[in-house]
Design an enzyme around this catalytic site. Structure first.
Site, short mmCIF file in Angstrom:
data_model
loop_
_atom_site.label_atom_id
_atom_site.label_comp_id
_atom_site.label_asym_id
_atom_site.label_seq_id
_atom_site.Cartn_x
_atom_site.Cartn_y
_atom_site.Cartn_z
N ASP A 103 10.57 56.97 -3.81
CA ASP A 103 11.72 57.85 -3.99
C ASP A 103 13.01 57.03 -4.06
O ASP A 103 13.03 55.93 -4.62
CB ASP A 103 11.75 58.86 -2.84
CG ASP A 103 12.29 60.22 -3.25
OD1 ASP A 103 13.51 60.34 -3.46
OD2 ASP A 103 11.48 61.16 -3.35
N HIS A 119 17.73 62.15 -0.97
CA HIS A 119 16.48 62.77 -1.39
C HIS A 119 15.27 62.18 -0.67
O HIS A 119 14.45 62.91 -0.10
CB HIS A 119 16.34 62.60 -2.91
CG HIS A 119 15.27 63.44 -3.52
ND1 HIS A 119 13.96 63.02 -3.60
CD2 HIS A 119 15.32 64.65 -4.11
CE1 HIS A 119 13.24 63.95 -4.21
NE2 HIS A 119 14.04 64.96 -4.53
N ASN A 172 10.17 71.28 -11.93
CA ASN A 172 10.92 72.54 -12.00
C ASN A 172 11.20 72.92 -13.44
O ASN A 172 11.30 72.06 -14.31
CB ASN A 172 12.25 72.41 -11.25
CG ASN A 172 12.07 72.03 -9.80
OD1 ASN A 172 10.99 72.17 -9.24
ND2 ASN A 172 13.13 71.53 -9.19
N ALA A 196 1.78 64.53 -11.63
CA ALA A 196 1.08 65.68 -11.05
C ALA A 196 -0.10 66.14 -11.90
O ALA A 196 -1.11 66.59 -11.37
CB ALA A 196 2.06 66.83 -10.84
N SER A 219 10.21 69.07 -5.36
CA SER A 219 10.38 67.80 -4.66
C SER A 219 10.19 67.95 -3.16
O SER A 219 9.70 67.04 -2.48
CB SER A 219 11.79 67.24 -4.91
OG SER A 219 11.90 66.65 -6.17
#
Length: 384
Positions: free
Chosen positions: A66, A97, A189, A203, A256
Protein backbone atom coordinates in the site's frame (compact mmCIF):
# COMPACT_ATOMS: atom_id res chain seq x y z
CA UNK A 1 0.04 0.41 -17.41
CA UNK A 2 -1.84 2.70 -14.98
CA UNK A 3 -3.58 1.37 -11.92
CA UNK A 4 -6.40 2.73 -9.78
CA UNK A 5 -6.36 2.88 -6.02
CA UNK A 6 -9.80 2.75 -4.46
CA UNK A 7 -10.58 4.13 -1.04
CA UNK A 8 -11.89 7.27 0.58
CA UNK A 9 -8.62 9.05 -0.02
CA UNK A 10 -7.89 8.38 -3.65
CA UNK A 11 -11.04 7.23 -5.40
CA UNK A 12 -10.55 6.45 -9.09
CA UNK A 13 -7.21 8.19 -9.31
CA UNK A 14 -4.87 7.19 -12.11
CA UNK A 15 -1.40 6.13 -11.05
CA UNK A 16 1.60 7.31 -13.01
CA UNK A 17 5.24 6.40 -12.40
CA UNK A 18 7.03 8.51 -9.81
CA UNK A 19 10.74 9.13 -10.39
CA UNK A 20 13.19 8.90 -7.55
CA UNK A 21 13.17 12.22 -5.66
CA UNK A 22 16.00 14.70 -6.02
CA UNK A 23 14.91 16.71 -3.01
CA UNK A 24 13.16 15.98 0.29
CA UNK A 25 9.61 14.67 -0.14
CA UNK A 26 6.77 16.61 1.39
CA UNK A 27 4.79 14.39 3.73
CA UNK A 28 1.71 16.22 4.88
CA UNK A 29 -1.12 13.71 5.35
CA UNK A 30 -4.65 14.83 6.05
CA UNK A 31 -5.07 14.80 9.84
CA UNK A 32 -7.35 12.37 11.61
CA UNK A 33 -9.35 12.81 14.80
CA UNK A 34 -7.88 12.35 18.26
CA UNK A 35 -10.37 9.81 19.59
CA UNK A 36 -13.36 7.67 18.65
CA UNK A 37 -16.54 7.27 20.67
CA UNK A 38 -18.76 4.23 20.29
CA UNK A 39 -18.01 0.82 18.83
CA UNK A 40 -17.72 0.88 15.03
CA UNK A 41 -20.57 -0.96 13.29
CA UNK A 42 -18.17 -3.27 11.47
CA UNK A 43 -16.90 -4.69 14.77
CA UNK A 44 -20.43 -5.18 16.09
CA UNK A 45 -21.45 -6.93 12.88
CA UNK A 46 -18.46 -9.26 12.50
CA UNK A 47 -17.88 -9.85 16.23
CA UNK A 48 -14.44 -11.22 15.55
CA UNK A 49 -13.52 -10.96 19.23
CA UNK A 50 -15.45 -14.21 19.78
CA UNK A 51 -12.60 -16.03 18.05
CA UNK A 52 -9.86 -14.60 20.23
CA UNK A 53 -10.19 -17.34 22.88
CA UNK A 54 -8.91 -19.67 20.14
CA UNK A 55 -6.52 -17.41 18.24
CA UNK A 56 -5.63 -13.78 17.67
CA UNK A 57 -3.47 -14.53 14.65
CA UNK A 58 -0.29 -15.48 16.49
CA UNK A 59 2.64 -16.32 14.26
CA UNK A 60 1.01 -15.09 11.04
CA UNK A 61 2.61 -12.39 8.88
CA UNK A 62 0.29 -10.16 6.85
CA UNK A 63 1.79 -7.96 4.15
CA UNK A 64 0.14 -4.62 3.43
CA UNK A 65 1.13 -3.60 -0.11
CA UNK A 66 0.00 0.00 0.00
CA UNK A 67 1.12 3.55 0.83
CA UNK A 68 3.24 2.53 3.79
CA UNK A 69 2.22 2.18 7.43
CA UNK A 70 2.68 4.52 10.38
CA UNK A 71 4.49 2.11 12.69
CA UNK A 72 4.48 4.70 15.50
CA UNK A 73 0.69 4.71 15.79
CA UNK A 74 -0.30 3.44 19.27
CA UNK A 75 -2.38 0.63 17.79
CA UNK A 76 0.44 -0.47 15.49
CA UNK A 77 3.44 -0.01 17.77
CA UNK A 78 5.24 -3.35 17.86
CA UNK A 79 2.85 -4.80 15.28
CA UNK A 80 4.79 -3.63 12.21
CA UNK A 81 7.86 -5.84 12.15
CA UNK A 82 9.22 -4.98 8.70
CA UNK A 83 9.00 -1.92 6.42
CA UNK A 84 10.05 -1.87 2.77
CA UNK A 85 10.01 1.25 0.59
CA UNK A 86 9.78 0.65 -3.16
CA UNK A 87 9.16 4.31 -3.99
CA UNK A 88 12.66 5.64 -3.27
CA UNK A 89 11.13 8.21 -0.93
CA UNK A 90 10.92 7.03 2.67
CA UNK A 91 8.92 4.64 4.82
CA UNK A 92 6.39 7.16 6.08
CA UNK A 93 2.73 6.84 5.15
CA UNK A 94 2.03 10.25 3.70
CA UNK A 95 -1.54 9.39 2.72
CA UNK A 96 -3.04 7.39 5.60
CA UNK A 97 -4.49 4.65 3.43
CA UNK A 98 -1.97 1.95 4.33
CA UNK A 99 -2.15 2.80 8.03
CA UNK A 100 -5.95 2.43 7.97
CA UNK A 101 -5.65 -0.93 6.21
CA UNK A 102 -3.07 -2.18 8.72
CA UNK A 103 -5.21 -0.98 11.63
CA UNK A 104 -8.20 -3.00 10.39
CA UNK A 105 -6.07 -6.12 10.06
CA UNK A 106 -4.04 -6.07 13.26
CA UNK A 107 -4.69 -2.95 15.32
CA UNK A 108 -3.95 -3.63 18.99
CA UNK A 109 -6.76 -3.97 21.52
CA UNK A 110 -6.57 -0.73 23.51
CA UNK A 111 -10.01 -0.90 25.12
CA UNK A 112 -8.32 -0.60 28.51
CA UNK A 113 -7.32 2.91 27.41
CA UNK A 114 -10.83 3.73 26.25
CA UNK A 115 -10.20 3.07 22.54
CA UNK A 116 -13.15 1.15 21.02
CA UNK A 117 -11.42 0.49 17.67
CA UNK A 118 -9.39 -2.69 17.19
CA UNK A 119 -8.07 -4.97 14.48
CA UNK A 120 -9.37 -8.39 13.50
CA UNK A 121 -6.15 -10.28 14.31
CA UNK A 122 -4.23 -8.17 16.86
CA UNK A 123 -1.49 -10.77 17.39
CA UNK A 124 -0.57 -10.97 13.70
CA UNK A 125 2.57 -9.25 12.36
CA UNK A 126 2.40 -6.56 9.68
CA UNK A 127 4.91 -6.36 6.82
CA UNK A 128 4.56 -2.86 5.36
CA UNK A 129 5.42 -2.78 1.64
CA UNK A 130 5.23 0.79 0.38
CA UNK A 131 4.52 0.77 -3.35
CA UNK A 132 3.05 4.25 -3.72
CA UNK A 133 3.97 7.71 -2.46
CA UNK A 134 1.11 10.14 -2.27
CA UNK A 135 -1.34 9.41 -5.06
CA UNK A 136 0.97 7.92 -7.65
CA UNK A 137 2.36 4.52 -8.54
CA UNK A 138 2.46 1.98 -11.36
CA UNK A 139 1.53 -1.63 -11.96
CA UNK A 140 5.13 -2.84 -12.18
CA UNK A 141 5.82 -1.52 -8.69
CA UNK A 142 2.62 -3.13 -7.44
CA UNK A 143 3.80 -6.43 -8.89
CA UNK A 144 7.19 -5.94 -7.27
CA UNK A 145 5.49 -5.30 -3.94
CA UNK A 146 3.58 -8.58 -4.13
CA UNK A 147 6.76 -10.47 -4.99
CA UNK A 148 8.66 -8.81 -2.17
CA UNK A 149 5.91 -9.68 0.29
CA UNK A 150 6.09 -13.33 -0.77
CA UNK A 151 9.88 -13.37 -0.44
CA UNK A 152 9.58 -12.00 3.09
CA UNK A 153 7.40 -14.96 4.03
CA UNK A 154 3.99 -13.30 4.13
CA UNK A 155 1.22 -15.77 4.96
CA UNK A 156 -1.42 -13.30 3.82
CA UNK A 157 -1.00 -10.42 1.35
CA UNK A 158 -3.53 -7.56 1.35
CA UNK A 159 -3.79 -5.57 -1.88
CA UNK A 160 -6.27 -2.69 -1.64
CA UNK A 161 -5.56 -1.62 -5.23
CA UNK A 162 -7.32 -2.08 -8.54
CA UNK A 163 -5.33 -2.44 -11.74
CA UNK A 164 -5.87 -3.65 -15.27
CA UNK A 165 -4.75 -7.11 -16.26
CA UNK A 166 -1.00 -7.08 -16.87
CA UNK A 167 1.48 -9.91 -17.45
CA UNK A 168 3.87 -8.78 -14.71
CA UNK A 169 1.03 -8.47 -12.20
CA UNK A 170 -0.36 -11.91 -13.00
CA UNK A 171 3.13 -13.39 -12.78
CA UNK A 172 3.63 -11.78 -9.36
CA UNK A 173 0.36 -13.25 -8.09
CA UNK A 174 1.29 -16.70 -9.40
CA UNK A 175 4.73 -16.37 -7.77
CA UNK A 176 3.23 -15.48 -4.38
CA UNK A 177 0.67 -18.27 -4.56
CA UNK A 178 3.44 -20.74 -5.35
CA UNK A 179 4.89 -19.72 -2.00
CA UNK A 180 1.46 -20.46 -0.47
CA UNK A 181 0.48 -16.85 0.29
CA UNK A 182 -3.22 -16.08 0.60
CA UNK A 183 -3.79 -12.99 -1.54
CA UNK A 184 -6.76 -10.85 -0.52
CA UNK A 185 -7.63 -8.02 -2.92
CA UNK A 186 -10.21 -5.26 -3.16
CA UNK A 187 -12.83 -5.78 -5.86
CA UNK A 188 -12.62 -2.10 -6.82
CA UNK A 189 -15.24 0.63 -6.93
CA UNK A 190 -17.55 1.80 -9.67
CA UNK A 191 -16.12 4.87 -11.37
CA UNK A 192 -18.24 7.75 -10.25
CA UNK A 193 -17.86 9.83 -13.39
CA UNK A 194 -19.46 7.36 -15.81
CA UNK A 195 -20.55 4.34 -13.80
CA UNK A 196 -18.46 2.06 -16.03
CA UNK A 197 -17.36 -1.22 -14.51
CA UNK A 198 -14.80 -3.81 -15.50
CA UNK A 199 -13.12 -6.60 -13.54
CA UNK A 200 -10.45 -5.48 -11.10
CA UNK A 201 -6.99 -7.01 -10.90
CA UNK A 202 -5.40 -8.68 -9.04
CA UNK A 203 -8.80 -9.52 -7.49
CA UNK A 204 -9.98 -11.25 -10.68
CA UNK A 205 -7.04 -13.66 -10.91
CA UNK A 206 -7.67 -17.34 -9.98
CA UNK A 207 -7.08 -18.16 -6.34
CA UNK A 208 -7.27 -14.55 -5.16
CA UNK A 209 -9.85 -13.75 -2.47
CA UNK A 210 -11.77 -10.89 -4.10
CA UNK A 211 -13.61 -8.71 -1.57
CA UNK A 212 -16.65 -6.55 -2.22
CA UNK A 213 -18.06 -3.93 0.13
CA UNK A 214 -21.09 -4.34 2.39
CA UNK A 215 -22.98 -1.45 3.99
CA UNK A 216 -24.44 -1.38 7.51
CA UNK A 217 -27.73 -2.83 6.20
CA UNK A 218 -25.80 -5.90 5.07
CA UNK A 219 -26.37 -5.26 1.37
CA UNK A 220 -23.74 -4.61 -1.27
CA UNK A 221 -22.55 -1.02 -1.22
CA UNK A 222 -23.60 0.99 -4.28
CA UNK A 223 -19.98 1.74 -5.13
CA UNK A 224 -18.78 -1.87 -4.89
CA UNK A 225 -17.67 -3.24 -8.25
CA UNK A 226 -19.88 -6.20 -9.12
CA UNK A 227 -18.06 -6.92 -12.37
CA UNK A 228 -15.23 -8.53 -10.43
CA UNK A 229 -15.75 -12.19 -9.52
CA UNK A 230 -16.46 -11.70 -5.81
CA UNK A 231 -15.42 -14.26 -3.20
CA UNK A 232 -16.94 -12.62 -0.11
CA UNK A 233 -17.98 -9.21 1.14
CA UNK A 234 -16.97 -7.29 4.28
CA UNK A 235 -17.79 -3.90 5.82
CA UNK A 236 -16.53 -1.22 3.45
CA UNK A 237 -18.84 1.75 4.05
CA UNK A 238 -18.53 4.08 7.02
CA UNK A 239 -15.44 2.28 8.32
CA UNK A 240 -13.37 3.54 11.25
CA UNK A 241 -9.65 2.81 11.61
CA UNK A 242 -6.26 4.08 12.68
CA UNK A 243 -4.81 6.98 10.69
CA UNK A 244 -1.30 8.16 10.09
CA UNK A 245 -0.15 10.69 12.68
CA UNK A 246 -1.59 8.81 15.65
CA UNK A 247 -5.26 9.60 15.18
CA UNK A 248 -8.26 7.92 13.60
CA UNK A 249 -10.54 8.38 10.61
CA UNK A 250 -14.24 7.63 10.45
CA UNK A 251 -16.56 7.35 7.48
CA UNK A 252 -14.02 5.60 5.24
CA UNK A 253 -15.69 4.18 2.11
CA UNK A 254 -14.30 1.75 -0.44
CA UNK A 255 -13.54 -1.89 -1.12
CA UNK A 256 -10.02 -0.86 -0.06
CA UNK A 257 -11.29 -0.99 3.51
CA UNK A 258 -13.39 -4.13 3.08
CA UNK A 259 -10.43 -6.23 1.95
CA UNK A 260 -8.40 -5.91 5.20
CA UNK A 261 -11.29 -7.26 7.28
CA UNK A 262 -11.08 -10.44 5.21
CA UNK A 263 -7.27 -10.42 5.34
CA UNK A 264 -7.56 -10.32 9.13
CA UNK A 265 -9.95 -13.29 9.15
CA UNK A 266 -7.56 -15.15 6.82
CA UNK A 267 -4.82 -14.53 9.40
CA UNK A 268 -7.01 -16.04 12.13
CA UNK A 269 -7.69 -19.08 9.95
CA UNK A 270 -4.01 -19.58 9.11
CA UNK A 271 -3.06 -19.33 12.77
CA UNK A 272 -5.70 -21.84 13.85
CA UNK A 273 -5.29 -24.19 10.87
CA UNK A 274 -1.62 -23.95 9.85
CA UNK A 275 -1.82 -27.06 7.66
CA UNK A 276 -4.30 -25.52 5.23
CA UNK A 277 -2.91 -24.21 1.95
CA UNK A 278 -4.00 -20.94 0.35
CA UNK A 279 -6.69 -22.64 -1.74
CA UNK A 280 -8.19 -24.27 1.33
CA UNK A 281 -8.19 -20.98 3.24
CA UNK A 282 -10.00 -19.32 0.33
CA UNK A 283 -12.62 -22.06 0.22
CA UNK A 284 -13.10 -21.91 3.98
CA UNK A 285 -13.74 -18.16 3.85
CA UNK A 286 -16.26 -18.63 1.06
CA UNK A 287 -18.09 -21.67 2.43
CA UNK A 288 -18.58 -20.12 5.86
CA UNK A 289 -19.79 -16.71 4.66
CA UNK A 290 -23.42 -15.80 5.16
CA UNK A 291 -26.19 -14.22 3.11
CA UNK A 292 -24.73 -14.69 -0.36
CA UNK A 293 -26.71 -14.96 -3.56
CA UNK A 294 -27.30 -11.34 -4.52
CA UNK A 295 -25.39 -9.97 -7.49
CA UNK A 296 -21.94 -8.74 -6.56
CA UNK A 297 -21.88 -10.39 -3.12
CA UNK A 298 -20.24 -13.71 -3.88
CA UNK A 299 -20.69 -16.17 -1.01
CA UNK A 300 -21.85 -13.36 1.28
CA UNK A 301 -20.50 -11.55 4.33
CA UNK A 302 -17.36 -13.03 5.83
CA UNK A 303 -18.03 -14.83 9.13
CA UNK A 304 -14.95 -14.92 11.40
CA UNK A 305 -16.31 -17.41 13.94
CA UNK A 306 -17.49 -19.93 11.34
CA UNK A 307 -14.33 -19.50 9.28
CA UNK A 308 -12.18 -20.46 12.25
CA UNK A 309 -14.32 -23.10 13.98
CA UNK A 310 -16.20 -24.98 11.24
CA UNK A 311 -15.06 -28.56 10.71
CA UNK A 312 -14.13 -29.95 7.31
CA UNK A 313 -14.18 -33.70 6.58
CA UNK A 314 -10.66 -35.07 6.91
CA UNK A 315 -10.54 -36.05 3.25
CA UNK A 316 -11.36 -32.51 2.20
CA UNK A 317 -8.81 -30.94 4.56
CA UNK A 318 -6.07 -32.79 2.68
CA UNK A 319 -7.38 -32.10 -0.82
CA UNK A 320 -5.45 -29.03 -1.91
CA UNK A 321 -7.08 -27.24 -4.82
CA UNK A 322 -10.13 -29.50 -4.78
CA UNK A 323 -13.69 -28.41 -5.45
CA UNK A 324 -15.56 -26.38 -2.82
CA UNK A 325 -16.79 -28.40 0.15
CA UNK A 326 -19.72 -28.22 2.52
CA UNK A 327 -18.69 -27.53 6.08
CA UNK A 328 -20.27 -29.32 9.00
CA UNK A 329 -21.91 -26.74 11.24
CA UNK A 330 -23.30 -27.23 14.72
CA UNK A 331 -27.10 -27.77 14.62
CA UNK A 332 -29.40 -25.27 16.30
CA UNK A 333 -30.85 -26.81 19.51
CA UNK A 334 -34.55 -27.78 19.32
CA UNK A 335 -36.07 -28.05 22.82
CA UNK A 336 -39.12 -30.05 21.67
CA UNK A 337 -36.97 -32.60 19.86
CA UNK A 338 -34.63 -32.67 22.85
CA UNK A 339 -37.56 -33.62 25.10
CA UNK A 340 -38.67 -36.36 22.74
CA UNK A 341 -35.14 -37.71 22.53
CA UNK A 342 -34.84 -37.79 26.32
CA UNK A 343 -38.18 -39.59 26.58
CA UNK A 344 -37.11 -42.21 24.08
CA UNK A 345 -33.79 -42.66 25.84
CA UNK A 346 -35.54 -43.04 29.20
CA UNK A 347 -37.94 -45.63 27.79
CA UNK A 348 -35.04 -47.58 26.33
CA UNK A 349 -33.30 -47.65 29.70
CA UNK A 350 -36.50 -48.86 31.40
CA UNK A 351 -37.06 -51.59 28.84
CA UNK A 352 -33.48 -52.76 29.22
CA UNK A 353 -33.91 -52.96 32.98
CA UNK A 354 -37.09 -55.03 32.64
CA UNK A 355 -35.39 -57.49 30.32
CA UNK A 356 -32.50 -57.92 32.75
CA UNK A 357 -34.91 -58.43 35.66
CA UNK A 358 -36.90 -61.13 33.87
CA UNK A 359 -33.73 -62.85 32.70
CA UNK A 360 -32.64 -63.22 36.30
CA UNK A 361 -35.94 -64.12 37.98
CA UNK A 362 -37.66 -66.46 35.54
CA UNK A 363 -35.06 -69.26 35.74
CA UNK A 364 -35.17 -69.15 39.52
CA UNK A 365 -38.97 -69.28 39.47
CA UNK A 366 -38.94 -72.39 37.30
CA UNK A 367 -36.46 -74.14 39.62
CA UNK A 368 -38.77 -73.52 42.64
CA UNK A 369 -41.87 -74.69 40.77
CA UNK A 370 -43.10 -71.07 41.08
CA UNK A 371 -43.26 -71.42 44.95
CA UNK A 372 -42.37 -68.44 47.14
CA UNK A 373 -38.78 -68.40 48.25
CA UNK A 374 -37.31 -67.81 51.67
CA UNK A 375 -36.22 -64.28 51.03
CA UNK A 376 -37.37 -62.00 53.85
CA UNK A 377 -39.26 -58.88 52.86
CA UNK A 378 -38.33 -55.72 54.76
CA UNK A 379 -41.50 -54.28 56.36
CA UNK A 380 -39.92 -51.28 57.95
CA UNK A 381 -39.37 -52.94 61.42
CA UNK A 382 -36.18 -54.50 62.66
CA UNK A 383 -36.13 -57.31 65.31
CA UNK A 384 -34.20 -56.42 68.44
Amino acid sequence: MPVHWYGAVALALVFVPTPAPTRPVTCDPEPGIAEVTGTPWAQERLRFQRVWRLTKGEGVAVAVVDSGVDATHPQLAGVVTRQVDLTATDQRDCVGHGTAVAGIIAGRDLTSRGVPVMGVAPAARILAIKQTQGQSGDVSRLAEGIRRAADLGADVINVSVQAHDAPQLKAAVTYAQAKDAVIVAAAGNVKQEDGAVSPAYPAEYPGVVAVGSASPDGKKSDFSNGATRISVTAPGAGVTSAWTGGGYRTGLDGTSFAAPFVAGVAALVRARHPDLDHWQVKRRLERTAEGGGASGTGAGLVNPLQAVTSVLPATEEKAAGAAPVVLARAPVPDERMRGIALGIAGGAVGATGLVVFLALTLPRGRRRGWRAGNTAIFTGKLKS
